[in-house]
Design a protein around this motif. Structure first.
Motif, PDB file in Angstrom:
ATOM      1  N   ILE A  50       0.609  11.595  12.573  1.00  0.00           N
ATOM      2  CA  ILE A  50       1.456  10.552  11.748  1.00  0.00           C
ATOM      3  C   ILE A  50       0.338   9.944  10.195  1.00  0.00           C
ATOM      4  O   ILE A  50       0.128   9.764   9.189  1.00  0.00           O
ATOM      5  N   PRO A  51      -0.550   8.953  11.494  1.00  0.00           N
ATOM      6  CA  PRO A  51      -1.584   8.911  10.763  1.00  0.00           C
ATOM      7  C   PRO A  51      -2.693   9.290   9.983  1.00  0.00           C
ATOM      8  O   PRO A  51      -3.049   9.013   8.727  1.00  0.00           O
ATOM      9  N   VAL A  66      -1.966  11.764   2.751  1.00  0.00           N
ATOM     10  CA  VAL A  66      -0.804  11.776   1.469  1.00  0.00           C
ATOM     11  C   VAL A  66      -0.640  10.782   0.680  1.00  0.00           C
ATOM     12  O   VAL A  66      -1.009  10.714  -0.054  1.00  0.00           O
ATOM     13  N   ALA A  67      -1.097  10.063   1.341  1.00  0.00           N
ATOM     14  CA  ALA A  67      -1.021   8.490   0.618  1.00  0.00           C
ATOM     15  C   ALA A  67      -2.616   7.581   0.676  1.00  0.00           C
ATOM     16  O   ALA A  67      -2.816   6.975  -0.260  1.00  0.00           O
ATOM     17  N   GLY A  68      -3.843   8.642   1.236  1.00  0.00           N
ATOM     18  CA  GLY A  68      -4.899   7.761   1.419  1.00  0.00           C
ATOM     19  C   GLY A  68      -5.375   6.220   1.837  1.00  0.00           C
ATOM     20  O   GLY A  68      -5.989   6.112   1.908  1.00  0.00           O
ATOM     21  N   THR A 107       8.584   9.365   1.125  1.00  0.00           N
ATOM     22  CA  THR A 107       8.008  11.284   1.048  1.00  0.00           C
ATOM     23  C   THR A 107       7.583  11.308   2.024  1.00  0.00           C
ATOM     24  O   THR A 107       6.984  11.907   3.622  1.00  0.00           O
ATOM     25  N   MET A 108       6.617   9.853   2.547  1.00  0.00           N
ATOM     26  CA  MET A 108       5.693   9.685   4.109  1.00  0.00           C
ATOM     27  C   MET A 108       7.267   9.832   4.972  1.00  0.00           C
ATOM     28  O   MET A 108       6.962  10.453   6.504  1.00  0.00           O
ATOM     29  N   ASN A 109       8.372   9.347   5.260  1.00  0.00           N
ATOM     30  CA  ASN A 109       8.914   9.011   6.197  1.00  0.00           C
ATOM     31  C   ASN A 109       9.738  10.321   6.371  1.00  0.00           C
ATOM     32  O   ASN A 109       9.981  11.141   7.358  1.00  0.00           O
ATOM     33  N   ASP A 110       9.641  11.219   4.917  1.00  0.00           N
ATOM     34  CA  ASP A 110       9.897  12.961   5.604  1.00  0.00           C
ATOM     35  C   ASP A 110       9.031  13.238   5.722  1.00  0.00           C
ATOM     36  O   ASP A 110       9.171  14.227   7.025  1.00  0.00           O
ATOM     37  N   LEU A 111       7.853  13.221   5.784  1.00  0.00           N
ATOM     38  CA  LEU A 111       6.916  13.592   6.681  1.00  0.00           C
ATOM     39  C   LEU A 111       7.136  13.905   8.029  1.00  0.00           C
ATOM     40  O   LEU A 111       6.541  14.135   9.416  1.00  0.00           O
ATOM     41  N   SER A 150       0.978  -0.941  -0.067  1.00  0.00           N
ATOM     42  CA  SER A 150       0.309  -0.283   0.054  1.00  0.00           C
ATOM     43  C   SER A 150       0.791   0.833  -0.135  1.00  0.00           C
ATOM     44  O   SER A 150       0.362   2.037  -0.624  1.00  0.00           O
ATOM     45  N   VAL A 151       1.556   1.006   0.740  1.00  0.00           N
ATOM     46  CA  VAL A 151       2.935   2.756   0.666  1.00  0.00           C
ATOM     47  C   VAL A 151       3.613   2.998   0.160  1.00  0.00           C
ATOM     48  O   VAL A 151       4.482   3.534  -0.173  1.00  0.00           O
TER      49      VAL A 151
END
Length: 319
Positions: free
Chosen positions: A252-253, A259-261, A82-86, A75-76
């Motif tokens: 984070i969730p 960002v990722a839905g 990108t999510m790790n950056d955020l 899924s990710v």
């Protein structure tokens, strides 16, 4: 917990992350570690039918965890970095840089031949983030153009992302970089005593049987080879820990949703960090697998948000 985070808490977390000076002390293996008598890894425990294991805060049957983790990372995969950056305000890149610098791949020391280069296995490294850094360091710092990295991941979607990114590197079309689908708990396709360095970054907390994976790492490494792990860990400052946990569980969730839905996958990622062993407990797991551990066995990064762990496979003793 509230789905929003007070701006003051966020600013405190942001300042802490940005201002914490990364410890650049060399966390290297020593001759004393290498010369310790080899420890025989303990016999693996017998498989218990229907054993329950952690999947974040949920308990699931051991046989189901791998497929559930696979679903999360499928899924990710495309938005993972990108999510790790955020999630880390970009500081995960500094952690990875320090991780690679401390390992100094391609150096003319350790278990690798100076002419043949290092043979590196990067496990749970599907996106190639660590592998590319390793090859860059070996080539530009140590002028080792024969160092090779095999990227192994259980998830084909993560591997596909890494292969796609490799096209934009100098290594994508060479034999210095390869990608293989594999389970870290059973890597029988990798010969024993064949790798100079085994790395795993932000992946081992998702393994179903961590001791089994560590025993596989021990088997795969050459005598004198290094196991190195970069993983989220336990914050050692109570005030900062409270702020960080509030950020993790509240923000984070929500970021994952925006960002990722996918809120559920990032909820799992946060919970998996919380369930991972302490620095001391994980160090002892590495020792139990047979490794010699240098110093205290780990190096905290940013007040323990993450930690680098190392173990050295002892040299064979001459009889």
């Amino acid at each position: 917990m509230s789905s929003s985070m007070p701006s003051g808490s966020f600013r405190l977390l942001q300042r802490q992350l940005r201002s914490t000076r990364l410890n650049t002390r060399c966390f290297s293996q020593t001759s004393r570690c290498l010369q310790q008598p080899p420890r025989t890894p303990p016999e693996p425990p017998k498989q218990q039918p229907n054993r329950m294991v952690d999947f974040g805060f949920e308990q699931v049957a051991e046989s189901l965890k791998a497929s559930k983790v696979a679903s999360v990372f499928s899924s990710v995969a495309s938005s993972y970095d990108t999510m790790n950056d955020l999630m880390s305000l970009g500081i995960h890149r500094l952690w990875k840089d320090q991780f690679v610098r401390g390992l100094n791949p391609g150096a003319h020391t350790g278990s690798a031949s100076s002419t043949e280069g290092w043979n590196i296995l990067d496990v749970a490294g599907g996106t190639g983030d660590i592998a590319f850094r390793m090859l860059d360091h070996a080539s530009t710092i140590n002028h080792s153009h024969n160092t090779r990295v095999t990227v192994s991941d259980i998830n084909p979607d993560m591997l596909a992302e890494g292969k796609k990114r490799s096209v934009n590197t100098p290594y994508g079309a060479t034999d210095r970089l390869s990608f293989v689908e594999g389970n870290a708990e059973d890597m029988s396709f990798i010969p024993s005593d064949s790798m100079d360095l085994y790395t795993v970054a932000f992946g081992i907390r998702n393994f179903t049987d961590k001791p089994k994976a560590l025993r596989e790492a021990f088997r795969i490494l050459k005598p004198g080879g290094t196991f190195a792990c970069l993983e989220f860990s336990k914050v050692n400052n109570p005030l900062f820990d409270a702020v960080y946990k509030r950020w993790s569980f509240a923000a984070i969730p929500l970021i994952g949703q925006l960002v990722a839905g996918d809120r559920d996958s990032y909820q799992y990622l946060v919970e998996s960090i919380e369930k991972f062993p302490t620095q001391e407990a994980f160090r002892d797991m590495i020792k139990d697998a047979g490794f010699a551990v240098p110093g205290q066995g780990y190096e905290n990064l940013t007040n323990g948000i993450a930690a680098i762990h190392k173990g050295v496979k002892p040299l064979e003793q001459h009889r």
